[in-house]
Design a protein around this motif. Sequence first.
Motif, PDB file in Angstrom:
ATOM      1  N   GLY A  62       0.843  -1.241   0.193  1.00 21.41           N
ATOM      2  CA  GLY A  62       0.029   0.165  -0.106  1.00 21.41           C
ATOM      3  C   GLY A  62       0.787   1.326   0.139  1.00 21.41           C
ATOM      4  N   LYS A  63       2.121   0.883   0.155  1.00 18.06           N
ATOM      5  CA  LYS A  63       3.151   2.223   0.252  1.00 18.06           C
ATOM      6  C   LYS A  63       4.601   1.943  -0.546  1.00 18.06           C
ATOM      7  N   GLN A  69       2.109  -3.381  -8.310  1.00 16.48           N
ATOM      8  CA  GLN A  69       2.137  -4.161  -7.231  1.00 16.48           C
ATOM      9  C   GLN A  69       0.957  -4.845  -6.841  1.00 16.48           C
ATOM     10  N   GLN A  70       0.097  -4.918  -8.065  1.00 18.11           N
ATOM     11  CA  GLN A  70      -1.410  -5.412  -7.616  1.00 18.11           C
ATOM     12  C   GLN A  70      -1.439  -6.845  -6.961  1.00 18.11           C
ATOM     13  N   PHE A  71      -0.483  -7.694  -7.423  1.00 19.78           N
ATOM     14  CA  PHE A  71      -0.224  -8.827  -6.953  1.00 19.78           C
ATOM     15  C   PHE A  71       1.012  -9.162  -5.871  1.00 19.78           C
ATOM     16  N   ILE A  75       0.338 -10.884  -1.628  1.00 15.88           N
ATOM     17  CA  ILE A  75       1.251 -11.844  -1.422  1.00 15.88           C
ATOM     18  C   ILE A  75       2.078 -11.666  -0.034  1.00 15.88           C
ATOM     19  N   GLU A  76       2.617 -10.300   0.215  1.00 18.23           N
ATOM     20  CA  GLU A  76       3.232 -10.025   1.348  1.00 18.23           C
ATOM     21  C   GLU A  76       2.473  -9.934   2.338  1.00 18.23           C
ATOM     22  N   SER A  77       1.122  -9.304   2.241  1.00 17.41           N
ATOM     23  CA  SER A  77       0.053  -9.157   3.379  1.00 17.41           C
ATOM     24  C   SER A  77      -0.245 -10.694   3.855  1.00 17.41           C
ATOM     25  N   ALA A 269       6.798 -15.108  -0.991  1.00 15.54           N
ATOM     26  CA  ALA A 269       5.879 -16.077  -1.152  1.00 15.54           C
ATOM     27  C   ALA A 269       6.147 -17.450  -0.761  1.00 15.54           C
ATOM     28  N   ALA A 270       7.414 -17.918  -0.767  1.00 18.08           N
ATOM     29  CA  ALA A 270       7.633 -19.073  -0.366  1.00 18.08           C
ATOM     30  C   ALA A 270       7.410 -19.089   1.476  1.00 18.08           C
ATOM     31  N   ILE A 271       7.707 -17.986   1.960  1.00 20.97           N
ATOM     32  CA  ILE A 271       7.558 -17.908   3.657  1.00 20.97           C
ATOM     33  C   ILE A 271       5.864 -17.912   3.726  1.00 20.97           C
ATOM     34  N   ALA A 272       5.184 -17.342   2.814  1.00 18.58           N
ATOM     35  CA  ALA A 272       3.843 -17.674   3.079  1.00 18.58           C
ATOM     36  C   ALA A 272       3.236 -19.232   3.049  1.00 18.58           C
TER      37      ALA A 272
END
Length: 417
Positions: A62-63, A69-71, A75-77, A269-272
Amino acid sequence: MHQPAISHLAAADPVLAQLIEGEAQRQFEKVRLIASENYVSTAVLEATGTVLTNKYSEGYAGKRYYEGQQFIDPIESMAIERAKSLFGVDHANVQTYSGSPANLAVYLAVASPGDTVMGMALPAGGHLTHGWSVSATGKWFRSVQYGVRKDTGRIDLDEVRDLALAERPKLIFCGGTAIPRTIDFPAFAEIAREVGAVLVADIAHIAGLVAGGAHPSPVGHAEIISTTTHKTLRGPRGAMLMSDAAHAKALDKAVFPGLQGGPHNHTTAAIAVALAEAAQPSFREYAANIVANAKALADALVARGFELVSGGTDNHLILMDLTNKGIGGKPAAKALDQAGIELNYNTVPFDPRKPFDPSGVRLGTSAITTRGLGVEQMPQIAEWIDRAVAAGDDAELTAIAGEVAELLAGYPMPGWA
């Protein structure tokens, strides 16, 4: 064959592809007892190798300072929310590149150069970034170090308290790289409160055990928690910082723009993925099995006359002093590697030998537990270790390696078929 397949790499760079295939086969055929290593799932491997590596994403969701950064933002969130849920924390930062930069961010967030900081001494089982002299953290800050008792091999918290009262550190690290016993987070928290220090729990080695309920959690005791995402957590080579709400903003600023630029989105993404796996009921069983295997292996080694620092283990890790076996840790580790058993030579508390040629070796059971080995296989591993340490020629080591490979052929490995 490597999974996911690396056919495009094999066509473009066959020599490199052959080396990767060789490493995969090596991991399949050896008893991997390095305490900081594991096997990630195929899903984690796939996430690590995606087109996310193409994208720059300086800033936070968001910042950002880059468009497109739409995807990436979701992913980070997702990774952040999964970390907060799994560990029960107010805040999580999943951008740190690895464990050492994560710890540097902690210093940047809560201390200033020259401040007094306190951590466990490296020879006693601490980490370089807990203020050891050769680390930037020992050069930029006034570091005081605690250790373990000579008679028990365990941390003496009365001595820790006395040192903290005398030195009044700005922050106190608990945790380390070669601690085979349960970390008493409430006791460390009481000491930190008494001297007005920020308590940082470095759970890099035990994060998976904490997530799986096999080790007490530092949440509610330590204001800041640092961890890698591999080791017992069984994720990619990355790191996270977690904290209470009061330290969230300072930590985020310390990571970016304080220490680094764009995060590694493929790692995020792999952490998620790994965090989602660790939230499953099966992971709790896995964490319990890690500890059960470590205890069984420790008992089997003691029965064969090996001396263990602190006499045993409460977690995934065993620290073994080979002095009574008449061999140093380094030659023992090299012989064991030749015998198909991978571990690392390691200093032991009060070690009279040099760090590059120490008295001990360090073992861990996370990787072999991922493969499916259980307590019934631990006496066999102890026997192999005993034979390899005492082996007088290469033929004996080669014979053991063959037995190891024969056993492991029956246990699948993620990433290799």
